[in-house]
Design a protein around this motif. Structure first.
Motif, PDB file in Angstrom:
ATOM      1  N   THR A   1       0.835  -1.202   0.000  1.00 52.56           N
ATOM      2  CA  THR A   1       0.000   0.000   0.000  1.00 52.56           C
ATOM      3  C   THR A   1       0.873   1.256   0.000  1.00 52.56           C
ATOM      4  OG1 THR A   1      -1.799  -1.142   1.134  1.00 52.56           O
ATOM      5  CG2 THR A   1      -1.787   1.265   1.266  1.00 52.56           C
ATOM      6  N   GLU A   2       1.912   1.258   0.837  1.00 56.62           N
ATOM      7  CA  GLU A   2       2.815   2.413   0.922  1.00 56.62           C
ATOM      8  C   GLU A   2       3.547   2.668  -0.396  1.00 56.62           C
ATOM      9  OE1 GLU A   2       5.468   1.544   4.139  1.00 56.62           O
ATOM     10  OE2 GLU A   2       3.840   1.526   5.601  1.00 56.62           O
ATOM     11  N   HIS A   3       3.704   1.630  -1.202  1.00 57.20           N
ATOM     12  CA  HIS A   3       4.456   1.770  -2.447  1.00 57.20           C
ATOM     13  C   HIS A   3       3.565   1.792  -3.690  1.00 57.20           C
ATOM     14  CE1 HIS A   3       7.640   0.858   0.381  1.00 57.20           C
ATOM     15  NE2 HIS A   3       8.413   1.522  -0.459  1.00 57.20           N
ATOM     16  N   GLY A   4       2.280   2.080  -3.496  1.00 55.65           N
ATOM     17  CA  GLY A   4       1.376   2.314  -4.619  1.00 55.65           C
ATOM     18  C   GLY A   4       1.015   1.095  -5.441  1.00 55.65           C
ATOM     19  N   VAL A   5       1.098  -0.068  -4.852  1.00 59.44           N
ATOM     20  CA  VAL A   5       0.744  -1.294  -5.569  1.00 59.44           C
ATOM     21  C   VAL A   5      -0.776  -1.405  -5.626  1.00 59.44           C
ATOM     22  CG1 VAL A   5       0.855  -3.822  -5.472  1.00 59.44           C
ATOM     23  CG2 VAL A   5       2.878  -2.447  -4.910  1.00 59.44           C
ATOM     24  N   ASP A   6      -1.316  -1.675  -6.817  1.00 56.17           N
ATOM     25  CA  ASP A   6      -2.760  -1.799  -6.998  1.00 56.17           C
ATOM     26  C   ASP A   6      -3.283  -3.185  -6.654  1.00 56.17           C
ATOM     27  OD1 ASP A   6      -2.964   0.837  -8.033  1.00 56.17           O
ATOM     28  OD2 ASP A   6      -2.360   0.100 -10.009  1.00 56.17           O
ATOM     29  N   THR A   7      -2.506  -4.203  -7.014  1.00 58.41           N
ATOM     30  CA  THR A   7      -2.939  -5.585  -6.855  1.00 58.41           C
ATOM     31  C   THR A   7      -1.802  -6.419  -6.279  1.00 58.41           C
ATOM     32  OG1 THR A   7      -4.347  -5.355  -8.809  1.00 58.41           O
ATOM     33  CG2 THR A   7      -3.884  -7.586  -8.078  1.00 58.41           C
ATOM     34  N   VAL A   8      -2.156  -7.311  -5.378  1.00 57.09           N
ATOM     35  CA  VAL A   8      -1.197  -8.261  -4.820  1.00 57.09           C
ATOM     36  C   VAL A   8      -1.692  -9.647  -5.186  1.00 57.09           C
ATOM     37  CG1 VAL A   8      -0.061  -9.109  -2.734  1.00 57.09           C
ATOM     38  CG2 VAL A   8      -0.736  -6.696  -2.897  1.00 57.09           C
ATOM     39  N   ARG A   9      -0.786 -10.459  -5.692  1.00 58.47           N
ATOM     40  CA  ARG A   9      -1.166 -11.820  -6.063  1.00 58.47           C
ATOM     41  C   ARG A   9      -0.240 -12.804  -5.361  1.00 58.47           C
ATOM     42  NH1 ARG A   9       0.717 -13.034 -12.289  1.00 58.47           N
ATOM     43  NH2 ARG A   9       2.899 -13.432 -11.793  1.00 58.47           N
ATOM     44  N   LEU A  10      -0.663 -14.066  -5.360  1.00 55.47           N
ATOM     45  CA  LEU A  10       0.141 -15.136  -4.790  1.00 55.47           C
ATOM     46  C   LEU A  10      -0.355 -16.451  -5.350  1.00 55.47           C
ATOM     47  CD1 LEU A  10      -1.744 -16.731  -2.461  1.00 55.47           C
ATOM     48  CD2 LEU A  10      -1.341 -14.600  -1.260  1.00 55.47           C
ATOM     49  N   SER A  11       0.461 -17.467  -5.187  1.00 53.78           N
ATOM     50  CA  SER A  11       0.034 -18.815  -5.537  1.00 53.78           C
ATOM     51  C   SER A  11       0.347 -19.710  -4.356  1.00 53.78           C
ATOM     52  CB  SER A  11       0.728 -19.311  -6.814  1.00 53.78           C
ATOM     53  OG  SER A  11       2.133 -19.292  -6.657  1.00 53.78           O
ATOM     54  N   VAL A  12      -0.481 -20.721  -4.177  1.00 57.48           N
ATOM     55  CA  VAL A  12      -0.360 -21.616  -3.029  1.00 57.48           C
ATOM     56  C   VAL A  12      -0.809 -23.009  -3.477  1.00 57.48           C
ATOM     57  CG1 VAL A  12      -2.656 -20.948  -2.193  1.00 57.48           C
ATOM     58  CG2 VAL A  12      -1.012 -21.944  -0.596  1.00 57.48           C
ATOM     59  N   TRP A  13      -0.147 -24.020  -2.959  1.00 62.57           N
ATOM     60  CA  TRP A  13      -0.532 -25.394  -3.303  1.00 62.57           C
ATOM     61  C   TRP A  13      -1.881 -25.716  -2.677  1.00 62.57           C
ATOM     62  CZ3 TRP A  13       1.962 -27.237  -7.174  1.00 62.57           C
ATOM     63  CH2 TRP A  13       3.266 -26.824  -7.415  1.00 62.57           C
ATOM     64  N   GLN A  14      -2.737 -26.385  -3.418  1.00 60.04           N
ATOM     65  CA  GLN A  14      -4.117 -26.605  -2.981  1.00 60.04           C
ATOM     66  C   GLN A  14      -4.215 -27.411  -1.687  1.00 60.04           C
ATOM     67  OE1 GLN A  14      -5.073 -30.020  -6.167  1.00 60.04           O
ATOM     68  NE2 GLN A  14      -6.815 -28.798  -5.688  1.00 60.04           N
TER      69      GLN A  14
END
Length: 167
Positions: A120-133
Motif C-alpha cells: 500500500t505504501e508503495h502504490g501497488v494496486d494488486t497483490v497476487r500469490l500462488s499456493v498449493w491446494q
C-alpha cells in the motif's frame, strides 16, 4: 500469573552478507517441506532444484529487487515472506513460511499485515500469490486477508492462484 507470549517483530531483513540472520534456514525448510508435499522428497538442500538452492545459498542475490520480511522471536528467525518489486502496479507474495515450532502465534498474519502495508505504501494496486491446494490453512489465511481465487497464471497442477486489490 499469566503466560505472556514473547513479542514477535516483523521487519525487512538486513541485507548483510556476513550475518546469518536465519533466513537461509527458513527458506531451506520451506523448500524441503514443499518438495515432500509434492511427493518429490529430497534428502537435503543439495538435492533441490537449482533455483531453490540459489535462494537458500544467497537470498540477497535471489531477491535483490524484492522486500524480504523476517519475523523474529527474540534473536531467532521464526518466519519469512518475500514481496516482489512492483511491476505494472502489481506485486507478488512468495515464500510465506513459519517455523512449525512457532505456528499458532500469529506470525504468518503479522508477516502478511506487514507485506500488505508495504505494498500500500508503495502504490501497488494488486497483490497476487500462488499456493498449493493442499495447504488449506494457508488458503484460509489468505482468504481472511481478502484474497480470492482467480484464473491461474501458472500451469502447474494443483496450484491455486489468488489476488486482492490494495486497500
Amino acid at each position: 500469573m499469566t503466560d505472556q507470549q514473547p513479542l514477535v517483530t516483523v521487519r525487512p531483513s538486513e541485507r548483510t552478507i556476513a550475518a546469518d540472520d536465519g533466513l537461509a534456514a527458513l527458506l531451506a525448510a520451506y523448500h524441503l517441506r514443499t518438495q515432500a508435499e509434492k511427493g518429490e522428497a529430497v534428502a537435503d538442500v543439495d538435492d533441490l532444484p537449482d533455483r531453490y538452492r540459489a535462494e537458500i545459498s544467497d537470498p540477497w542475490t535471489a531477491f535483490a529487487d524484492d522486500v524480504v520480511l523476517v519475523a523474529r522471536l527474540g534473536d531467532a528467525a521464526v518466519g519469512c515472506l518475500v514481496v516482489t518489486a512492483p511491476a505494472d502496479g502489481q506485486s507478488e507474495i512468495k515464500r510465506l513460511w513459519t517455523d512449525p515450532a512457532f505456528r499458532g502465534r500469529g506470525i504468518a498474519s503479522g508477516l502478511l499485515e506487514a507485506a500488505l502495508a508495504h505494498t500500500t505504501e508503495h502504490g501497488v494496486d494488486t497483490v497476487r500469490l500462488s499456493v498449493w491446494q493442499w495447504r488449506t490453512g494457508a488458503i484460509a489465511l489468505y482468504e481472511r486477508f481478502g484474497f480470492t481465487v482467480t484464473e491461474s497464471w501458472d500451469a502447474r497442477d494443483r496450484l491455486v492462484c489468488m489476488r486482492r486489490t490494495a486497500a
